[in-house]
Design an enzyme around this catalytic site. Structure first.
Site, PDB file in Angstrom:
ATOM      1  N   HIS A   1       0.815  -1.221   0.000  1.00 48.62           N
ATOM      2  CA  HIS A   1       0.000   0.000   0.000  1.00 48.62           C
ATOM      3  C   HIS A   1       0.851   1.276   0.000  1.00 48.62           C
ATOM      4  O   HIS A   1       0.355   2.362  -0.289  1.00 48.62           O
ATOM      5  CB  HIS A   1      -0.897  -0.017   1.251  1.00 48.62           C
ATOM      6  CG  HIS A   1      -2.146   0.801   1.124  1.00 48.62           C
ATOM      7  ND1 HIS A   1      -2.202   1.959   0.375  1.00 48.62           N
ATOM      8  CD2 HIS A   1      -3.378   0.641   1.648  1.00 48.62           C
ATOM      9  CE1 HIS A   1      -3.423   2.465   0.457  1.00 48.62           C
ATOM     10  NE2 HIS A   1      -4.154   1.682   1.219  1.00 48.62           N
TER      11      HIS A   1
ATOM     12  N   PRO B   1     -25.517   7.153  -3.350  1.00 51.03           N
ATOM     13  CA  PRO B   1     -25.282   5.728  -3.049  1.00 51.03           C
ATOM     14  C   PRO B   1     -24.190   5.487  -2.000  1.00 51.03           C
ATOM     15  O   PRO B   1     -24.341   4.622  -1.133  1.00 51.03           O
ATOM     16  CB  PRO B   1     -24.862   5.141  -4.403  1.00 51.03           C
ATOM     17  CG  PRO B   1     -25.406   6.088  -5.423  1.00 51.03           C
ATOM     18  CD  PRO B   1     -25.404   7.436  -4.787  1.00 51.03           C
TER      19      PRO B   1
ATOM     20  N   THR C   1      -4.853  10.897   0.027  1.00 54.18           N
ATOM     21  CA  THR C   1      -6.154  10.751   0.698  1.00 54.18           C
ATOM     22  C   THR C   1      -6.270  11.684   1.889  1.00 54.18           C
ATOM     23  O   THR C   1      -5.282  12.200   2.403  1.00 54.18           O
ATOM     24  CB  THR C   1      -6.333   9.311   1.239  1.00 54.18           C
ATOM     25  OG1 THR C   1      -5.240   9.028   2.121  1.00 54.18           O
ATOM     26  CG2 THR C   1      -6.371   8.302   0.121  1.00 54.18           C
TER      27      THR C   1
END
Length: 605
Positions: free
Chosen positions: A320, A409, A445
């Site tokens: 990652h 959603p 992020t």
């Protein structure tokens, strides 16, 4: 003629990189007030003292840093979130997942794995070539270009362990920048092989040629003894692996050459003997094997391991550190579309040009290396056996129905997850959803804390027998609004978790005592410092899903993808924690989805 000229040239993969805006630093006031909002009973006093005192100073220093760096967070994030972390990466940090080919042309079938692997490998090499020639279209959010830098890390990239801190080695180059490694590594039964993915004239090998190379490896491994399984060392605690690696190099300089061959390879193909039978409704086995499969046939530090199971199904496991999951999702979605479009067949020539067979990479090992390997396998096995994974499709409805109700959603799923957790554990859980900040230069992020006051009020209303549907619906719509607003802000770089991390790290770099704000037990309880009980992420609206292990011993990993007619969810938990159970959370989550839909439907009557 004018008409022809006005047709714009195709956009190059990295053409917008230098024009992307720098990552902003939010104002101290806004970050701290968001932190207080996110806290149920936050110590207002501690926050006020921080804002008026040391926080102010640290914030000024952070602004100075942001003047000299286009992304003030980048190095810090890489170090703190990944490279300085000492726990084993392979289970705790890596992400893995199932390939979706079982949903169309490749259901599980014996004797197909190498044939299929040659086709997926060929398509993957085409994708490498797109990035290398900068023909992969830059991704956009609406009309805004997104940072593409992480795509350089997909191929020819590997993490190398260090005693105190790991390093990322990236050997990838675009065609304009120069030569790029073009060899693949294949791991099978604890043995490692390599071959060039390009022929002598620089052409990518065809599937029949790739099949010949893969068959050579498989046949040799089937008839000869298993290898030493040096790969297992990559699943070890980082400092132990660093020391084992130093020892490996000290016995024989050729070992270093082998390590560099693996590190610089395009990616790793793992030929795995497991048969993790899965269906479009139940991906549990593949997800489990991808995330926690045999450590002797994965190179855990490689940015991409493509796992080929012997029943013709596929998975992947990736480090990652060099990139976020969206990069792999983009590759896998491309593969899925290509394989579906060609019905998983190769329609070109079957001719196989003469080429050297794969070369085996044999490490020189001694007793110490053997004992290091056996220790690594032992600790990995214990952790792997502790991991619980479920990965199921919820098929009652999906994006189409939710959008019909004019609801978002992703928010729909997030609130259902929180209600499910609240139902099971009778309390709210600190919750993290990944927000993407790729609108900014080298952005990765931001944390979106989804356990808002409004979400909590709604969960309480749902459990209150005195509250009618009208009250529940009102509370739900408030929770939706708050979530949507916070997510939009986080994507604009206006979250507060990374900002607080920056302030903490400036204090640490200057050798100051840790500010009281970060010592406050509520800071960790609310998820600060990566202590989130629910670590969640929308993997997207495609066929590609992944999973990660929980961030804390009493936590869950909760990843999902949303299709028109279904929602596919992977949930992880640690078996050693008696309070958590992934299967029960999935069942509660199913009921929650139905309850939210019911509230949204009654409002339309």
């Amino acid at each position: 003629m004018a008409n022809l000229l006005s047709e714009s040239l195709p956009e190059r993969t990295f053409q917008y990189q230098n024009n992307l805006p720098p990552l902003p630093v939010p104002s101290l006031e806004s970050s701290l007030s968001k932190y207080l909002d996110a806290e149920f009973e936050a110590t207002v006093d501690t926050v006020r003292k921080f804002q008026e005192g040391v926080g102010k100073e640290l914030h000024q220093k952070l602004l100075q840093r942001a003047k000299t760096k286009k992304n003030w967070l980048e190095e810090w994030w890489l170090d703190t979130a990944y490279l300085e972390v000492r726990v084993p990466s392979q289970l705790n940090v890596n992400f893995g997942g199932p390939a979706p080919y079982v949903e169309h042309c490749w259901p599980p079938a014996e004797g197909t794995s190498l044939q299929r692997a040659s086709i997926t490998t060929w398509h993957t090499l085409q994708y490498w070539n797109l990035i290398r020639t900068e023909r992969l279209a830059p991704q956009k959010a609406g009309k805004t270009a997104l940072d593409m830098d992480q795509f350089r890390m997909l191929f020819c990239t590997c993490k190398v362990p260090g005693v105190k801190k790991d390093t990322i080695y990236n050997y990838f180059k675009t065609e304009r920048e120069g030569p790029c490694p073009s060899h693949l590594v294949v791991i099978c039964r604890g043995r490692i092989f390599t071959f060039d993915a390009l022929s002598a004239d620089g052409q990518i090998l065809t599937p029949p040629e790739l099949l010949r190379q893969l068959s050579y490896v498989k046949e040799r491994c089937d008839r000869e003894p298993e290898g030493d399984g040096v790969c297992a060392l990559t699943s070890e605690e980082r400092t132990r692996w660093a020391k084992a690696r130093e020892h490996l190099i000290s016995i024989d300089p050729h070992n270093k050459t082998i390590l560099e061959t693996i590190q610089s390879s395009l990616f790793v193909i793992c030929l795995d003997e497991a048969k993790p039978y899965s269906t479009p409704e139940n991906y549990t086995n593949i997800t489990m094997e991808a995330l926690a499969g045999k450590p002797t046939i994965r190179w855990g530090d490689k940015s991409y391991n493509s796992v080929v199971f012997s029943d013709g199904t596929f998975g992947s496991t990736c480090d990652h550190a060099p990139y976020d999951a969206m990069v792999l999702v983009t590759l896998c979605w491309y593969l899925d579309q290509q394989i579906k479009a060609t019905e998983g067949k190769w329609k070109g020539s079957d001719a196989v040009r003469p080429m050297p067979p794969p070369e085996e990479l044999v490490f020189t090992v001694d007793e110490k290396v053997r004992s290091d390997i056996s220790h690594a396998k032992q600790q990995y096995l214990e952790s792997a056996q502790d991991l619980q994974v479920v990965c199921y499709a919820f098929t009652a409805f999906g994006k189409a129905t939710i959008k019909q109700k004019k609801l978002h959603p992703d928010t729909f799923v997030q609130l259902a997850m929180q209600l499910a957790y609240y139902r099971m554990h009778k309390e709210p859980g600190s919750c993290y959803e990944t927000a993407m900040t790729r609108k900014f230069y080298h952005g990765r992020t931001e944390t979106m804390r989804t356990c808002t006051k409004e979400a909590l009020n709604w969960c309480t209303a749902m459990m209150d027998p005195m509250c009618d549907d009208k009250g529940k619906r009102k509370a739900m719509l408030r929770a939706f609004d708050t979530h949507n607003k916070l997510m939009a802000e986080a994507q604009e770089g206006k979250g507060f978790d990374r900002h607080l991390l920056g302030l903490y790290l400036i204090a640490k770099e200057e050798g100051r005592p840790t500010p009281e704000l970060f010592m406050d037990p509520l800071y960790a309880k609310s998820g600060g410092g990566g202590n989130f009980v629910l670590s969640s992420s929308l993997v997207g609206y495609t066929t590609v899903l992944g999973a990660v292990a929980p961030m804390v011993p009493h936590g869950y990993g909760f990843f999902y993808r949303i299709r028109d007619d279904r929602i596919v969810i992977s949930i992880t938990a640690w078996k050693s924690c008696r309070q958590t159970d992934a299967a029960s959370l999935f069942n509660c989550f199913n009921s929650s989805l139905h309850e939210i839909l019911h509230l949204a439907t009654t409002s339309q009557l």
